[in-house]
Design an enzyme around this catalytic site. Sequence first.
Site, PDB file in Angstrom:
ATOM      1  N   LYS A 186      20.395  82.945  -2.630  1.00  0.00           N
ATOM      2  CA  LYS A 186      20.828  81.689  -1.975  1.00  0.00           C
ATOM      3  C   LYS A 186      20.656  80.418  -2.826  1.00  0.00           C
ATOM      4  O   LYS A 186      20.011  79.457  -2.396  1.00  0.00           O
ATOM      5  CB  LYS A 186      20.085  81.531  -0.651  1.00  0.00           C
ATOM      6  CG  LYS A 186      20.321  82.720   0.266  1.00  0.00           C
ATOM      7  CD  LYS A 186      19.738  82.550   1.624  1.00  0.00           C
ATOM      8  CE  LYS A 186      20.106  83.747   2.476  1.00  0.00           C
ATOM      9  NZ  LYS A 186      19.117  84.307   3.283  1.00  0.00           N
ATOM     10  N   ASP A 200      30.619  96.693   9.266  1.00  0.00           N
ATOM     11  CA  ASP A 200      31.115  95.578  10.077  1.00  0.00           C
ATOM     12  C   ASP A 200      31.969  94.585   9.279  1.00  0.00           C
ATOM     13  O   ASP A 200      32.266  93.505   9.754  1.00  0.00           O
ATOM     14  CB  ASP A 200      29.959  94.844  10.780  1.00  0.00           C
ATOM     15  CG  ASP A 200      28.931  94.299   9.803  1.00  0.00           C
ATOM     16  OD1 ASP A 200      29.030  94.600   8.593  1.00  0.00           O
ATOM     17  OD2 ASP A 200      28.031  93.570  10.254  1.00  0.00           O
ATOM     18  N   ASP A 254      35.675  90.421   9.338  1.00  0.00           N
ATOM     19  CA  ASP A 254      34.251  90.573   9.636  1.00  0.00           C
ATOM     20  C   ASP A 254      34.057  90.431  11.143  1.00  0.00           C
ATOM     21  O   ASP A 254      34.652  89.538  11.752  1.00  0.00           O
ATOM     22  CB  ASP A 254      33.521  89.434   8.881  1.00  0.00           C
ATOM     23  CG  ASP A 254      32.017  89.599   8.841  1.00  0.00           C
ATOM     24  OD1 ASP A 254      31.448  90.190   9.767  1.00  0.00           O
ATOM     25  OD2 ASP A 254      31.415  89.111   7.868  1.00  0.00           O
TER      26      ASP A 254
HETATM   27  P1  GTP Z   1      22.682  92.146  13.560  1.00  0.00           P
HETATM   28  O1  GTP Z   1      21.589  92.755  14.405  1.00  0.00           O
HETATM   29  O2  GTP Z   1      23.581  91.277  14.385  1.00  0.00           O
HETATM   30  O3  GTP Z   1      22.180  91.477  12.316  1.00  0.00           O
HETATM   31  O4  GTP Z   1      23.667  93.323  13.084  1.00  0.00           O
HETATM   32  P2  GTP Z   1      23.329  94.676  12.289  1.00  0.00           P
HETATM   33  O5  GTP Z   1      22.219  95.370  12.976  1.00  0.00           O
HETATM   34  O6  GTP Z   1      24.613  95.417  12.195  1.00  0.00           O
HETATM   35  O7  GTP Z   1      22.809  94.210  10.888  1.00  0.00           O
HETATM   36  P3  GTP Z   1      23.634  93.764   9.602  1.00  0.00           P
HETATM   37  O8  GTP Z   1      24.843  93.008  10.039  1.00  0.00           O
HETATM   38  O9  GTP Z   1      22.725  93.104   8.659  1.00  0.00           O
HETATM   39  O10 GTP Z   1      24.033  95.167   8.976  1.00  0.00           O
HETATM   40  C1  GTP Z   1      25.064  95.302   8.019  1.00  0.00           C
HETATM   41  C2  GTP Z   1      25.637  96.698   8.128  1.00  0.00           C
HETATM   42  O11 GTP Z   1      24.609  97.669   7.857  1.00  0.00           O
HETATM   43  C3  GTP Z   1      26.159  96.981   9.521  1.00  0.00           C
HETATM   44  O12 GTP Z   1      27.362  97.710   9.376  1.00  0.00           O
HETATM   45  C4  GTP Z   1      25.052  97.806  10.150  1.00  0.00           C
HETATM   46  O13 GTP Z   1      25.558  98.726  11.110  1.00  0.00           O
HETATM   47  C5  GTP Z   1      24.464  98.546   8.949  1.00  0.00           C
HETATM   48  N1  GTP Z   1      23.024  98.833   9.118  1.00  0.00           N
HETATM   49  C6  GTP Z   1      21.994  97.939   9.175  1.00  0.00           C
HETATM   50  N2  GTP Z   1      20.822  98.588   9.329  1.00  0.00           N
HETATM   51  C7  GTP Z   1      21.121  99.925   9.370  1.00  0.00           C
HETATM   52  C8  GTP Z   1      20.323 101.126   9.527  1.00  0.00           C
HETATM   53  O14 GTP Z   1      19.101 101.107   9.660  1.00  0.00           O
HETATM   54  N3  GTP Z   1      21.011 102.303   9.522  1.00  0.00           N
HETATM   55  C9  GTP Z   1      22.377 102.364   9.377  1.00  0.00           C
HETATM   56  N4  GTP Z   1      22.973 103.561   9.391  1.00  0.00           N
HETATM   57  N5  GTP Z   1      23.144 101.272   9.238  1.00  0.00           N
HETATM   58  C10 GTP Z   1      22.521 100.067   9.230  1.00  0.00           C
END
Ligand code: GTP
Length: 346
Positions: free
Chosen positions: A156, A106, A214
């Site tokens: 942090k 993302d 982002d």
């Molecule tokens: P929020 O629920 O809004 O926090 O978004 P998110 O679920 O995408 O979590 P976050 O922004 O912390 O994740 C950062 C990146 O890691 C994103 O591109 C997510 O898709 C990826 N990510 C987080 N958890 C996993 C997981 O369990 N598996 C995979 N494949 N990608 C993950």
Amino acid sequence: MTIHQALLLAGGRGTRMWPLTATVPKGLLPVAGVPFLDLQIRQLAAAGIDEVFLAVGRSQLREWQQFAESRRGVRLVVEDEPLDTAGPVRAALDDLDERFLVLNGDVVIEADLAGYLAAAQPGAKATLGLVEVEDTSAYGVVVLDDSGMVDRFVEKPPADEAPATTVNAGLYVMTRAALAVYGEGPLSFERVVFPALAAEGALQGVVIAGRWLDIGTPELFLDCTGAVLAGKTALYRPKSAHLVEGECRGTTSGGWSWIAAEASVEPGAVVEESVVLPGAVVGSDTMVRHAIVGWDVVIGSNSIVTGATIIGAGATIGPNSELDHGIRIAPGARLEPGAVTFSPPQ
Ligand code: GTP
């Protein structure tokens, strides 16, 4: 050894982008009409990376399959349960080379990727891409030693106490050796793999500089779309800052706006620094400012939609509504005329 594979983590739930992510996975949300991940895939291709793995969950598999099938060199790694950040990479290890790139799905850091790959020392088991920030208080700071290896992480720290200003950019050159010691199942880079590698003296850090795109929150998604429309990235150049593909009988004002094909903006309506997705209708004399209007949404006349509001696909917003302060409207919801407003009736 040249690196020609990347794995993008794209299996998170995307709760901060709900309700858009109820319809489309976060990485495929359109930024001025282009799935966000395409920006990253273009940047990777320019750096010689021709094989891309997308680590995704089962919940929106059809959308992911359609995307992967229509892109050259893109393959899916599908998780039955969320495996966190390092677990999906561990699960795909048999298909990966000795060294490869891992990126968060993302965020795109538009930077000299080839330079970063070249700076990764063959002796390091992983090389973190780092970016400089002014205010460290929201980040995990990465402190390097004199030889460029990670000495420690500090979570942090307030800006005036921070031992460094470099933070994890979500971009890693990874080796099979770094992950082969772990079993299958959920595994975190940040909490487990990186601290262990740092303790071994095997984790390098390389500072990179570049534009940060982002889409993790509504505000960031809007900023990202605005930056793309303003021509600030070389990864995708739309023709104009007010990209109108649908029918616009109202006006677009402000710095930018994106009105998708098959959307329509009725006479007297104003769309400003907002995204209106395909099939949506913005009623007459309605103002949409700094907001996201989902697929097939109908907004009645004389309303205001602002403040990083997101309206989920297929919702109907009655006339004389006022949606503000980051409110999220569920997909398919129906708001009666004037049911949500901050202005008492005259
Ligand atoms: P929020 O629920 O809004 O926090 O978004 P998110 O679920 O995408 O979590 P976050 O922004 O912390 O994740 C950062 C990146 O890691 C994103 O591109 C997510 O898709 C990826 N990510 C987080 N958890 C996993 C997981 O369990 N598996 C995979 N494949 N990608 C993950």
